[in-house]
Design a protein around this motif. Structure first.
Motif, PDB file in Angstrom:
ATOM      1  N   ARG A  45      50.335  47.184  40.013  1.00  0.00           N
ATOM      2  CA  ARG A  45      49.465  47.425  40.680  1.00  0.00           C
ATOM      3  C   ARG A  45      49.830  46.276  41.908  1.00  0.00           C
ATOM      4  O   ARG A  45      49.432  44.642  40.751  1.00  0.00           O
TER       5      ARG A  45
ATOM      6  N   TYR B  94      44.226  45.572  45.637  1.00  0.00           N
ATOM      7  CA  TYR B  94      43.583  46.110  45.398  1.00  0.00           C
ATOM      8  C   TYR B  94      42.201  44.754  44.524  1.00  0.00           C
ATOM      9  O   TYR B  94      42.727  43.872  44.617  1.00  0.00           O
TER      10      TYR B  94
ATOM     11  N   VAL C  75      38.560  43.483  43.018  1.00  0.00           N
ATOM     12  CA  VAL C  75      38.274  43.569  41.577  1.00  0.00           C
ATOM     13  C   VAL C  75      37.205  42.994  41.403  1.00  0.00           C
ATOM     14  O   VAL C  75      37.246  41.698  41.601  1.00  0.00           O
TER      15      VAL C  75
ATOM     16  N   VAL D 120      46.478  43.066  42.607  1.00  0.00           N
ATOM     17  CA  VAL D 120      45.376  42.854  42.252  1.00  0.00           C
ATOM     18  C   VAL D 120      44.780  41.162  42.830  1.00  0.00           C
ATOM     19  O   VAL D 120      45.279  40.293  42.321  1.00  0.00           O
TER      20      VAL D 120
ATOM     21  N   PRO E 228      40.278  49.539  34.498  1.00  0.00           N
ATOM     22  CA  PRO E 228      39.055  50.402  34.909  1.00  0.00           C
ATOM     23  C   PRO E 228      37.700  50.178  34.234  1.00  0.00           C
ATOM     24  O   PRO E 228      36.586  50.519  34.446  1.00  0.00           O
TER      25      PRO E 228
ATOM     26  N   PHE F  66      37.402  48.643  40.656  1.00  0.00           N
ATOM     27  CA  PHE F  66      38.538  48.183  41.308  1.00  0.00           C
ATOM     28  C   PHE F  66      38.489  48.713  42.841  1.00  0.00           C
ATOM     29  O   PHE F  66      38.675  50.285  42.235  1.00  0.00           O
TER      30      PHE F  66
END
Length: 419
Positions: free
Chosen positions: A255, A232, A234, A257, A200, A205
């Motif tokens: 996670r 997630y 991004v 992503v 992050p 995110f």
């Protein structure tokens, strides 16, 4: 010392010339004639301009790769023989009597000089990425990431150096063994905190906005027994036009992503294939095999580094201005040796990684039963990254930790889907 410095610089320049000749005038990236006109032929899915751009951009990136690694070796070598490392150590010792603070001061100066020395490579890479429309970052945004990189790497390296040199002082000859034992929990900890602490710092995110697509992805995750309740997204479009998606972290910090560029440029079928591929790594337990392999290589690497450092300092005490392995001034030698060893073993680690990527592709095909989406995905990845479908041998051997696009598309075309 001047002679050794000039010789090292001369060897580096000669190597650079040879790599330029190889990449731009000798190496071929054409596909076999028998594959012309097939889905593996870039001429079937790239425009003439894209073909030229991908060839030129790939050559430049490959040249920068082969120049940057030995440049790092040259930097550490010159820092040693020119006495810079010794000077940094004196400043550190004069700053404080506490060894932890000495490590922090020494590492700061070494990191700062290293940042300045390697900055031209990073800047040239950034400028070419902008010229070929791969990067969307302004110079200020790019510099912000460089500064974050500097401090994140400095903090991690400070922990490593403070512990490592404490072990060197306590265990004169066998420091490599406790160092290896401590490297295992350290690596696992970094993997655990990276998705929620480090990543992050660079990007924003947020939960995937397309809830219908999220439901499909989580259904795949459920089949793969991945403990994830959210997908997630991004914001990468402000930085790059490249595509990517990944499953990161371990345990409760795992996670899923997706880059927003992937969401914008690929359709749902292609995205589901990519996510199935990433989940294939989880199902195949590649992260744990990777940790085991990394641990074994670290054990061997630290043992070799300890012995090479001891021999080198004994034979070149006056030349390198380092009297003992446990001196902070020996750090560039440690980094030089480990960098060379990592490069030497890279063909093996790349080969293992390519095998795992092929296994993940196979899992994605078995899960989605969508060969057409797989082929389109690889073609779109080639287009977005201006990459070569069939890179030269040395590039594939030393740089590619994924199969070439030619190999991946060929595997898809030959894959026997069960009816």
């Amino acid at each position: 010392m001047k002679k050794w410095a000039l010789r090292a610089i001369g060897v580096y320049i000669l190597f650079g010339i040879l790599m330029y000749v190889y990449l731009f005038h000798i190496a071929s990236s054409t596909i076999p004639h028998s594959l012309k006109g097939t889905s593996m032929d870039p001429a079937t899915f790239l425009t003439k301009r894209q073909l030229v751009l991908s060839q030129d951009y790939s050559r430049i990136r490959n040249l920068l790769f082969f120049l940057s690694t030995p440049y790092e070796w040259l930097f550490y070598f010159l820092i040693l023989i020119l006495g810079c490392s010794r000077a940094f150590e004196k400043w550190a010792v004069n700053t404080s009597r506490f060894q932890v603070i000495q490590s922090a001061v020494y590492l700061f100066w070494l990191s700062l000089v290293s940042f300045i020395a390697t900055y031209p490579f990073g800047y040239v890479s950034y400028r070419f990425s902008k010229a070929y429309q791969m990067s969307n970052q302004t110079f200020g945004e790019w510099m912000k990431d460089q500064v974050i990189d500097f401090w994140v790497n400095y903090l991690l390296m400070f922990i490593v150096v403070a512990v490592l040199y404490g072990l060197m002082r306590k265990f004169k000859k066998r420091w490599w063994l406790p160092a290896w034992l401590l490297s295992i929990p350290f690596t696992i900890t970094v993997m655990f905190v990276q998705p929620v602490v480090i990543d992050p710092l660079y990007n924003h995110f947020y939960p995937l906005q397309d809830k219908a697509l999220e439901t499909k992805i989580l259904a795949l995750a459920n089949k793969a027994h991945i403990p994830a309740n959210h997908v997630y997204e991004v914001d990468m479009s402000s930085k790059t036009n490249s595509l990517n998606a990944y499953v990161t972290g371990i345990g409760s910090n795992a996670r899923i992503v997706l880059w927003d560029t992937t969401l914008k440029q690929l359709n749902d079928r292609e995205i589901l294939f990519i996510m199935a591929h990433e989940m294939g790594h989880y199902v195949e337990h590649h992260i744990y095999y990777g940790l085991a392999g990394y641990s074994l290589l670290t054990l061997l690497g630290l043992w070799l580094t300890a012995n090479i450092m001891r021999w080198t300092i004994q034979k070149n005490n006056g030349r390198f201005k380092v009297s003992e392995v446990s001196n902070l001034s020996s750090l560039p030698l440690f980094l030089l040796i480990t960098s060379v060893l990592l490069f030497a073993v890279s063909p093996i680690t790349n080969g293992v990684s390519r095998y795992e990527e092929t296994r993940a592709d196979s899992y994605a095909l078995k899960t989605t039963h969508d060969k057409k989406a797989a082929v389109q995905t690889f073609q779109d990845l080639t287009r977005s990254g201006l990459s070569q479908v069939n890179p030269p041998f040395l590039v594939k051997f030393f740089r590619y930790d994924h199969p070439t696009m030619l190999d991946r598309i060929h595997m898809v075309e030959q894959y026997p889907l069960k009816k």
